[in-house]
Design an enzyme around this catalytic site. Structure first.
Site, PDB file in Angstrom:
ATOM      1  CB  ALA A  88      49.188  63.899  51.019  1.00 26.59           C
ATOM      2  CE1 TYR A  89      41.106  64.228  48.337  1.00 28.03           C
ATOM      3  CE2 TYR A  89      40.956  61.887  47.843  1.00 28.03           C
ATOM      4  CZ  TYR A  89      40.363  63.129  47.963  1.00 28.03           C
ATOM      5  OH  TYR A  89      39.014  63.260  47.711  1.00 28.03           O
ATOM      6  CB  ALA A  90      44.595  58.053  51.262  1.00 27.26           C
TER       7      ALA A  90
END
Length: 311
Positions: free
Chosen positions: A190-192
């Protein structure tokens, strides 16, 4: 003659070090003079990097608008800045409450920011939210929260302040991104994804606003080191993936990133990638040798899962 030959190398190294030190000091001085009297907005100013950015821009004589979601921490930062700076060459920072993940409030906050000085010269999108976990364990609700904080929040604020810059035909927007805007690392999907999205948006925006003399910059460190570092749980240092992506010296110190942001603003750099040799190599391997890159990543993922099972 022999003694002279022995002294040549130390003297040469000393001379080179002196030249580098003087060069950096001159660049830093020029960078600070370039932001004097400029209206600079910093989001998440109460984070480690946000505080360092606030410090370097404040001492450079910028007119700061500091944004954060906790009023008490904003006040503490305000007091810390004015207590160590010369009031004759600095401006008292203005404080604005902003939760960058609350998309519905950003338009009103943008108006409040513009009301501070009537314009914005530099916007530093620093706010970020992280999450770590396997894809199936991260809820869709959390995925959306990450996207709001790391993508929709910054672009909504950017869109709200951009017309002011375009009408004045001047301005700069800086995105503090991450290496994960370039390559995806397991357990941070999700962060990437949010960092990839932000990178893509600002790359497109750069081309669109060039004719209006608005500069778009991205500063992408690998990992920003925290002030108080705790050892990571688990012991899988032998993993190839861990070696490939390890946080060398626990990443870049916030002070270094803040100085680079200041330099990026003063020299109007378009893109800066702050990384040690191994992460830099990873980016190029991902581009030119994707099969090798995916094999290394998959190997490290299996190693980590084995350690988790043993624990």
């Amino acid at each position: 003659m022999g003694v002279l030959a022995v002294l040549v190398l130390p003297l040469l190294l000393f001379g080179i070090s002196g030249i580098i030190y003087i060069y950096r000091a001159v660049i830093q001085l020029m960078s600070k003079s370039a932001v004097k009297n400029k209206v600079v907005v910093i989001t998440d100013a109460i984070s480690g990097l946000g505080k360092e950015c606030s410090r370097v821009f404040h001492t450079g004589g910028a007119r700061l608008v500091l944004c954060g979601k906790t009023w008490e921490k904003l006040e503490a930062l305000h007091d810390a800045l004015i207590s160590v700076a010369d009031p004759s060459v600095t401006f008292t920072p203005k404080l604005v409450l902003l939760d960058i993940s609350d998309i519905n409030c950003i338009q009103d906050v943008a108006k409040e920011i513009l009301d501070c000085y009537g314009c914005v010269d530099i916007l530093i999108n620093n706010a970020s939210l992280k999450v770590k976990g396997v894809v199936q364990s991260v809820s869709l609700e959390l995925d959306k929260k990450i996207m709001d904080a790391n993508y929709f929040g910054p672009i909504t604020l950017t869109k709200a302040l951009l017309p002011n810059m375009i009408s004045r035909r001047t301005g700069q927007i800086v995105l503090v991104n991450n290496i994960q805007g370039k390559i995806g690392i397991p357990f941070r999907a999700a962060y990437a994804a949010s960092k990839h999205a932000a990178q893509g948006f600002f790359d497109c925006l750069r081309a669109e606003v060039e004719e209006f003399d608005v500069c778009i910059s991205t500063v992408s460190p690998t990992f920003i080191r925290s002030y108080h570092i705790q050892p990571e749980p688990g012991n899988w240092e032998a993993s190839i993936w861990k070696f490939f992506f390890r946080k060398l010296a626990y990443g870049v110190h916030p002070m270094e990133v803040a100085e680079e942001v200041l330099c990026t603003v003063s020299r109007k750099k378009q893109e800066v990638f702050m990384a040690n040799p191994i992460p830099k190599a990873a980016v190029y391997i991902r581009i030119f040798f994707p099969a090798l890159f995916f094999a290394i990543v998959a190997s490290g993922t299996k190693d980590k899962q084995k350690v988790e099972e043993q624990k």
